[in-house]
Design a protein around this motif. Structure first.
Motif, PDB file in Angstrom:
ATOM      1  N   UNK A 160      -3.942  33.978  39.545  1.00  0.00           N
ATOM      2  CA  UNK A 160      -5.257  33.978  38.844  1.00  0.00           C
ATOM      3  C   UNK A 160      -6.332  34.401  39.649  1.00  0.00           C
ATOM      4  N   UNK A 161      -7.084  35.492  39.210  1.00  0.00           N
ATOM      5  CA  UNK A 161      -8.129  36.259  39.810  1.00  0.00           C
ATOM      6  C   UNK A 161      -9.491  35.468  39.064  1.00  0.00           C
ATOM      7  N   UNK A 162     -10.237  34.930  40.020  1.00  0.00           N
ATOM      8  CA  UNK A 162     -11.645  34.684  39.137  1.00  0.00           C
ATOM      9  C   UNK A 162     -11.431  33.190  38.505  1.00  0.00           C
ATOM     10  N   UNK A 163     -12.429  32.683  38.093  1.00  0.00           N
ATOM     11  CA  UNK A 163     -12.590  31.359  37.428  1.00  0.00           C
ATOM     12  C   UNK A 163     -12.005  31.174  36.171  1.00  0.00           C
ATOM     13  N   UNK A 164     -11.882  32.096  35.477  1.00  0.00           N
ATOM     14  CA  UNK A 164     -11.643  31.936  33.811  1.00  0.00           C
ATOM     15  C   UNK A 164      -9.973  31.696  33.764  1.00  0.00           C
ATOM     16  N   UNK A 165      -9.051  32.363  34.458  1.00  0.00           N
ATOM     17  CA  UNK A 165      -7.679  32.209  34.249  1.00  0.00           C
ATOM     18  C   UNK A 165      -7.151  30.915  34.491  1.00  0.00           C
ATOM     19  N   UNK A 166      -7.629  30.152  35.450  1.00  0.00           N
ATOM     20  CA  UNK A 166      -6.929  28.741  35.932  1.00  0.00           C
ATOM     21  C   UNK A 166      -7.427  28.035  34.503  1.00  0.00           C
ATOM     22  N   UNK A 167      -8.317  27.888  34.206  1.00  0.00           N
ATOM     23  CA  UNK A 167      -8.802  26.958  33.114  1.00  0.00           C
ATOM     24  C   UNK A 167      -8.234  27.509  31.847  1.00  0.00           C
ATOM     25  N   UNK A 168      -7.935  28.517  31.396  1.00  0.00           N
ATOM     26  CA  UNK A 168      -7.380  29.253  30.357  1.00  0.00           C
ATOM     27  C   UNK A 168      -5.920  28.789  30.264  1.00  0.00           C
ATOM     28  N   UNK A 169      -5.151  28.954  31.479  1.00  0.00           N
ATOM     29  CA  UNK A 169      -3.916  28.368  31.788  1.00  0.00           C
ATOM     30  C   UNK A 169      -3.621  26.976  31.355  1.00  0.00           C
ATOM     31  N   UNK A 170      -4.384  26.139  31.912  1.00  0.00           N
ATOM     32  CA  UNK A 170      -4.491  24.806  32.079  1.00  0.00           C
ATOM     33  C   UNK A 170      -4.776  24.412  30.403  1.00  0.00           C
ATOM     34  N   UNK A 171      -5.778  25.111  29.817  1.00  0.00           N
ATOM     35  CA  UNK A 171      -5.771  24.470  28.141  1.00  0.00           C
ATOM     36  C   UNK A 171      -4.608  24.954  27.623  1.00  0.00           C
ATOM     37  N   UNK A 172      -3.874  26.177  27.926  1.00  0.00           N
ATOM     38  CA  UNK A 172      -2.650  26.436  27.177  1.00  0.00           C
ATOM     39  C   UNK A 172      -1.433  25.748  27.462  1.00  0.00           C
ATOM     40  N   UNK A 173      -1.568  24.797  28.356  1.00  0.00           N
ATOM     41  CA  UNK A 173      -0.504  23.888  28.827  1.00  0.00           C
ATOM     42  C   UNK A 173       0.446  24.549  29.902  1.00  0.00           C
ATOM     43  N   UNK A 174       0.042  25.735  30.608  1.00  0.00           N
ATOM     44  CA  UNK A 174       0.994  26.339  31.406  1.00  0.00           C
ATOM     45  C   UNK A 174       0.461  26.347  33.065  1.00  0.00           C
ATOM     46  N   UNK A 175      -0.655  25.288  33.078  1.00  0.00           N
ATOM     47  CA  UNK A 175      -1.345  25.236  34.455  1.00  0.00           C
ATOM     48  C   UNK A 175      -0.234  25.266  35.680  1.00  0.00           C
ATOM     49  N   UNK A 176       0.895  24.749  35.385  1.00  0.00           N
ATOM     50  CA  UNK A 176       2.005  24.779  36.341  1.00  0.00           C
ATOM     51  C   UNK A 176       2.644  25.926  36.830  1.00  0.00           C
TER      52      UNK A 176
END
Length: 345
Positions: free
Chosen positions: A61-77
């Motif tokens: 993840x590059x930048x601040x958005x991708x981590x939160x988007x992944x977590x919201x999608x249930x794919x943070x792992x």
């Protein structure tokens, strides 16, 4: 919650607007004859088609958005590597995911082709990946090396040759979350997150009706150099509109630009949304520092919202806002709530 696995299903190729919803409408067929069936998933990244034949196992993840988007999608792992600041006001779950990831650099602007390959990630998802480099060329080089590249949808408006396909900034966020859910087989979690975000944005809009009709000017405030502002392609402009305010630069067909002194003063803005970063080019850490910086700017002399002698209510005329709350990810929902709360005071 049990994860769905779209890769075990034989389905028509679907073009999912993972990154922008631009160019090709979501759900339309692409890359295969009508009626043909394949296990491939085709995602649209700022008009560039990215084909997946299986779900990625690891994400940079590059930048601040991708981590939160992944977590919201249930794919943070799936986030195994991170390039960006730890000063981002992530929610607790996203922060836990980021802390577990291998951090390749603090400044997302420093990410290079070599860094991406060295991470060993299957896919790199981010904003201004390898700034200054042609995105299509970089994507082709990475693809040849076995790495997929996707751009967060809210940044597509920053590329002059790209299109957002008419989707609003929040719709791009929702689409990103839903599409990550499709990619990683976590559709149900993603759908729940989108429903919650929509509800929160609608409630914030109801809470800020008293600001209706006011004119606001969004500014990015560095400690030195030129002040920047945001046109109608920006998310802060949409946040203001949702809360009943008008962006004084709504007629500027850009996400970000540097207005002249004349444009700043002639805007006659009722309120100034002063955006800053605790680190990086802004290097301002508190709301008061931002207000003091604006008052000391000679190019803003004569603007009532800045002039503490002529402003009716200085506290409400300047609205400091951590930039991350206006970036195109789930934190933008927190941002709408934060702005609505400040406008309601």
């Amino acid at each position: 919650m049990k994860k769905l696995n779209p890769w075990k299903l034989a389905v028509p190729v679907a073009v999912l607007a993972l990154v922008t919803g631009c160019s090709t409408p979501a759900g339309s067929a692409s890359g295969a004859p009508q009626g043909a069936e394949t296990t491939n998933l085709v995602l649209d990244s700022c008009g560039r088609q990215v084909v997946f034949d299986k779900a990625p196992e690891s994400v940079l993840a590059v930048g601040s958005e991708a981590p939160a988007l992944l977590t919201a999608a249930g794919a943070g792992d799936k986030l195994t590597h991170y390039a960006g600041s730890m000063q981002v006001p992530f929610d607790e779950e996203t922060m836990a995911v980021v802390r577990k990831a291998d951090r390749i650099t603090e400044d997302s602007h420093d990410v290079s082709y070599e860094m991406i390959l060295a991470s060993g990630a299957d896919v790199v998802i981010g904003t201004d990946i390898a700034a200054g480099i042609d995105l299509d060329s970089l994507a082709e080089r990475l693809e040849s090396a076995g790495v997929k590249m996707l751009t967060v949808s809210g940044y597509c408006a920053g590329f002059e040759d790209r299109s957002t396909g008419g989707l609003s900034g929040f719709d791009q966020i929702y689409k990103d979350v839903e599409s990550y859910g499709q990619l990683f087989g976590t559709e149900q979690v993603a759908a729940g997150s989108v429903k919650d975000m929509r509800s929160r944005v609608e409630q914030a809009a109801r809470n800020a009706k008293q600001a209706s009709g006011q004119r606001g000017m969004p500014l990015y405030v560095p400690v030195s150099g030129t002040l920047g502002s945001y046109g109608h392609e920006s998310l802060i402009a949409e946040q203001m509109e949702l809360l009943g305010m008008e962006n004084v630069f709504s007629d500027v067909p850009k996400r970000y630009f540097e207005p002249s002194t004349e444009e700043l003063v002639n805007s006659a803005a009722d309120k100034v949304f002063a955006m800053y970063l605790p680190t990086g080019s802004s290097n301002l850490e508190t709301d008061q520092q931002v207000i003091d910086e604006l008052r000391n700017r000679p190019e803003l002399a004569g603007l009532p919202a800045i002039d503490q002698d002529s402003a009716i209510d200085q506290d409400s005329a300047i609205v400091p806002l951590n930039y991350y709350y206006s970036s195109p990810g789930p934190l933008a929902v927190d941002g709408v709530e934060l702005i609505a709360d400040r406008l309601a005071r």
